[in-house]
Write a protein that holds these residues in place. Structure first.
Motif, short mmCIF file in Angstrom:
data_model
loop_
_atom_site.label_atom_id
_atom_site.label_comp_id
_atom_site.label_asym_id
_atom_site.label_seq_id
_atom_site.Cartn_x
_atom_site.Cartn_y
_atom_site.Cartn_z
N TRP A 67 60.44 24.31 -51.59
CA TRP A 67 61.72 24.43 -52.31
C TRP A 67 62.86 24.88 -51.41
N LEU A 68 62.52 25.56 -50.31
CA LEU A 68 63.58 25.95 -49.38
C LEU A 68 64.18 24.72 -48.71
N VAL A 69 63.33 23.84 -48.22
CA VAL A 69 63.85 22.62 -47.59
C VAL A 69 64.59 21.77 -48.62
N ALA A 70 64.08 21.75 -49.86
CA ALA A 70 64.75 20.97 -50.90
C ALA A 70 66.16 21.53 -51.14
N LEU A 71 66.31 22.85 -51.15
CA LEU A 71 67.63 23.44 -51.39
C LEU A 71 68.56 23.17 -50.21
N ILE A 72 68.03 23.26 -48.99
CA ILE A 72 68.87 22.98 -47.81
C ILE A 72 69.31 21.51 -47.85
N TRP A 73 68.35 20.65 -48.14
CA TRP A 73 68.65 19.20 -48.24
C TRP A 73 69.78 18.96 -49.24
N LEU A 74 69.66 19.62 -50.41
CA LEU A 74 70.65 19.40 -51.45
C LEU A 74 72.01 19.98 -51.04
N ALA A 75 71.98 21.15 -50.41
CA ALA A 75 73.24 21.79 -50.02
C ALA A 75 74.00 20.90 -49.03
N VAL A 76 73.28 20.35 -48.05
CA VAL A 76 73.93 19.48 -47.07
C VAL A 76 74.50 18.24 -47.77
N TRP A 77 73.74 17.71 -48.71
CA TRP A 77 74.23 16.55 -49.45
C TRP A 77 75.49 16.88 -50.24
N VAL A 78 75.51 18.05 -50.88
CA VAL A 78 76.67 18.42 -51.69
C VAL A 78 77.91 18.49 -50.79
N VAL A 79 77.76 19.11 -49.61
CA VAL A 79 78.89 19.18 -48.68
C VAL A 79 79.32 17.76 -48.30
N TYR A 80 78.36 16.93 -47.95
CA TYR A 80 78.66 15.56 -47.54
C TYR A 80 79.38 14.80 -48.66
N LEU A 81 78.89 14.99 -49.89
CA LEU A 81 79.47 14.26 -51.01
C LEU A 81 80.93 14.65 -51.23
N PHE A 82 81.21 15.95 -51.16
CA PHE A 82 82.58 16.39 -51.40
C PHE A 82 83.50 16.00 -50.25
N TRP A 83 82.98 16.21 -49.04
CA TRP A 83 83.78 15.97 -47.87
C TRP A 83 84.04 14.47 -47.66
N GLY A 84 83.04 13.66 -47.97
CA GLY A 84 83.20 12.24 -47.68
C GLY A 84 83.33 11.36 -48.91
N MET A 85 83.62 11.98 -50.07
CA MET A 85 83.62 11.20 -51.32
C MET A 85 84.43 9.91 -51.22
N SER A 86 85.69 10.03 -50.85
CA SER A 86 86.52 8.82 -50.88
C SER A 86 86.25 7.92 -49.67
N ARG A 87 85.90 8.56 -48.53
CA ARG A 87 85.76 7.75 -47.32
C ARG A 87 84.42 7.03 -47.25
N PHE A 88 83.31 7.76 -47.53
CA PHE A 88 81.99 7.13 -47.37
C PHE A 88 81.25 6.91 -48.67
N VAL A 89 81.33 7.90 -49.54
CA VAL A 89 80.42 7.89 -50.68
C VAL A 89 80.81 6.84 -51.71
N ALA A 90 82.10 6.84 -52.09
CA ALA A 90 82.54 5.88 -53.11
C ALA A 90 82.32 4.43 -52.66
#
Ligand code: HEM
Ligand code: SF4
Ligand code: SF4
Lengths: 243, 252
Positions: A67-90
């Motif tokens: 669950w620790l790796v799962a939380l780290i994985w999710l945290a990095v994704w959340v940052v990526y999603l917010f930071w890159g929402m319009s440029r990469f994610v959308a």
């Protein structure tokens, strides 16, 4: 063919998140499977969890690692999603969730025939159906990649939801709510199984099949030869040409 | 014979003082409404001409030889110790799913209100670690509970077992006999209370449907990938139909 013209396919951020995600996903798959000790539930039986627990120093440590790796994985994704929402994610979601049934069903059938039988046999088989031996042109992602990405995204959402329910059981749930934890385990297992099947195809296509070798290299360098783009992602190539 | 800690209880000696229940609660810090042990008794028939004697039946987790709680646990947090035959719970590994609780015919398990993990009698592992008997055994004023290795005639429980093998009975539900390791001497009193062990629906679904389905899906996918690999290795020069391939460039 001296130094072929190259075109940009992946950003550095995209390459990073892909390999970070893949590493986490493998870790989570192999530790998660080892969390199922019950031989009636684990598809591999009891030897596998035993062996992995020996490496991690017991099941309790294994559970924390998972669950620790799962939380780290999710945290990095959340940052990526917010930071890159319009440029990469959308744009990524736009292209992966846009299927055109006529073209893409035909592509899926023919691609599978070609992958298992070869172009010549496929041409023979599909002629009677009025098809030629040719695959319909594809966009930035082909139909198979789109379907795989959709499945993986939805699988990931299910894994996250059920994972949190299990994680929270020990902290917030009352005895009356444990049925939810029980079904979460079962559904988590199914989602992991289905995504594993998808990823087996994904990894074969990306890393082993010869046709997609340039795409594999692009997941490190970011670029593909223009020739490859023209033949494998014609619609994308034409779009780039127009610009 | 392997060591198997157990109890031999003389229900005839129990006076329903509930000292064992209180001692256990304190010794094991069992919170709130949770109890690790119990005294069962039937209803007295006050109308009967000749009233029988009321029998009180002390009990707790029976550290069964065929524990259904272990079969229900997905993670292996609940397991039967090879060293002494006690069924224990690894609290770090337990995720608090509660499957084992439903699976025990004796209702011996509960969700610890404070820790929110499965809990039950473990014959006072912390007391045994410092050489003490379980709290219920030490505290019982009539010595109704005898404790020890059932297979060792030198232990209090083993001695009683050796002396009265044929008289000692187990309290079981015939539909799910878990072969418990608490034996009762003489009349055990109420016998009908253990229920049929039941696996939760999610467990049955996983075992009977999800597990085979995932095996089939992943297995077939694996075969499909192998078929593609085989084709890739056998048809080295597999190119798309040439004429049309050539035309493709004409779009530019
Ligand atoms: C050894 C393991 C892996 C390899 C070699 C690999 C390779 C690749 C490559 C080359 C691409 C780019 C395809 C293109 O440019 O057209 C890609 C895309 C992608 N990968 Fe992976 N990958 C691996 C593992 C994973 C894992 C574990 C996941 C997810 C859990 C994943 C999810 C994706 C997704 C969603 C895409 C974009 C859409 C698609 O191509 O389906 N990959 N991968
Ligand atoms: S009495 Fe219940 S909890 Fe104890 S070992 Fe038997 S089945 Fe498991
Ligand atoms: S609640 Fe019971 S079945 Fe669930 S993990 Fe804990 S010990 Fe195992």
């Amino acid at each position: 063919m001296s130094s072929p013209k190259m075109i940009q396919r992946h950003t550095r951020a995209g390459i990073f998140i892909h390999w970070f995600n893949a590493a986490c996903w493998f870790f989570l798959l192999f530790t998660g499977l080892a969390l199922i000790q019950n031989p009636e539930l684990n598809p591999l039986g009891a030897w596998y969890p035993k062996a992995v627990r020996a490496v991690f120093g017991g099941g309790a440590n294994l559970l924390v690692a998972h669950w620790l790796v799962a939380l780290i994985w999710l945290a990095v994704w959340v940052v990526y999603l917010f930071w890159g929402m319009s440029r990469f994610v959308a744009p990524f979601l736009n292209s992966t969730f846009s299927l055109e049934p006529n073209r893409d069903i035909q592509w899926m059938i023919k691609k599978n025939l070609q992958m298992t039988l070869g172009y010549k046999m496929m041409a023979k088989l599909v002629k009677p159906l009025g098809y030629d031996g040719h695959l319909p042109p594809q966009e930035y992602y082909n139909a198979g990649q789109k379907l795989a990405a959709q499945g993986i995204i939805m699988g990931a959402l299910v894994l996250i939801g059920t994972g949190f329910i299990m994680l929270f059981s020990k902290y917030f749930f009352s005895a009356a709510d444990t049925w939810l934890v029980q079904w979460s385990m079962t559904v988590h297992f199914i989602a992991a199984g289905v995504t594993t099947a998808l990823l087996m195809v994904h990894i074969y296509m990306a890393a082993i099949s010869k046709e997609e070798r340039p795409a594999f290299i692009s997941m490190f360098t970011g670029t593909v030869p223009a020739e490859y783009a023209k033949h494998h992602h014609q619609l994308w190539y034409e779009e780039l040409e127009e610009k | 014979m392997a060591k198997q800690l157990g109890m031999v209880v003389d229900a005839g000696l129990c006076i329903d003082c509930k000292g064992c229940m209180a001692a256990c609660k304190v010794a094991n810090e069992v919170p709130g409404d949770n109890w690790r042990n119990w005294i069962k008794s039937g209803d007295m028939d006050w109308q009967a001409k000749k009233r029988g004697r009321m029998v009180f039946q002390p009990g707790n987790c029976m550290q069964c030889d065929k524990p259904t709680c272990v079969s229900a646990c997905p993670t292996g947090a609940t397991y039967k110790s090879k060293a002494d035959g006690v069924v224990v719970i690894d609290r770090g590994l337990c995720i608090g799913c509660g499957q084992c609780i439903k699976a025990c015919p004796y209702g011996a398990r509960f969700r610890n209100e404070k820790l929110k993990v499965a809990d039950k009698c473990d014959f006072c592992s912390s007391r045994r670690a410092v050489g003490l008997e379980p709290a219920c055994v030490s505290t019982c004023p009539t010595k109704a509970r005898a404790f020890g290795d059932l297979n060792d005639p030198a232990s209090p429980a083993g001695k009683l077992m050796a002396q009265s093998k044929d008289k000692a009975t187990q309290v079981v539900n015939a539909q799910s006999n878990t072969d418990p390791n608490i034996y009762y001497l003489g009349d055990a009193g109420l016998k009908s209370w253990p229920v049929k062990a039941q696996m939760p629906g999610a467990f049955e679904f996983w075992k009977n449907l999800a597990d085979p389905a995932v095996k089939v899906v992943v297995g077939l996918t694996g075969l499909g990938v192998l078929a593609m690999l085989g084709k890739q290795l056998m048809l080295k020069n597999d190119a798309p139909p040439p004429e049309e391939h050539g035309e493709e460039g004409g779009h530019e």
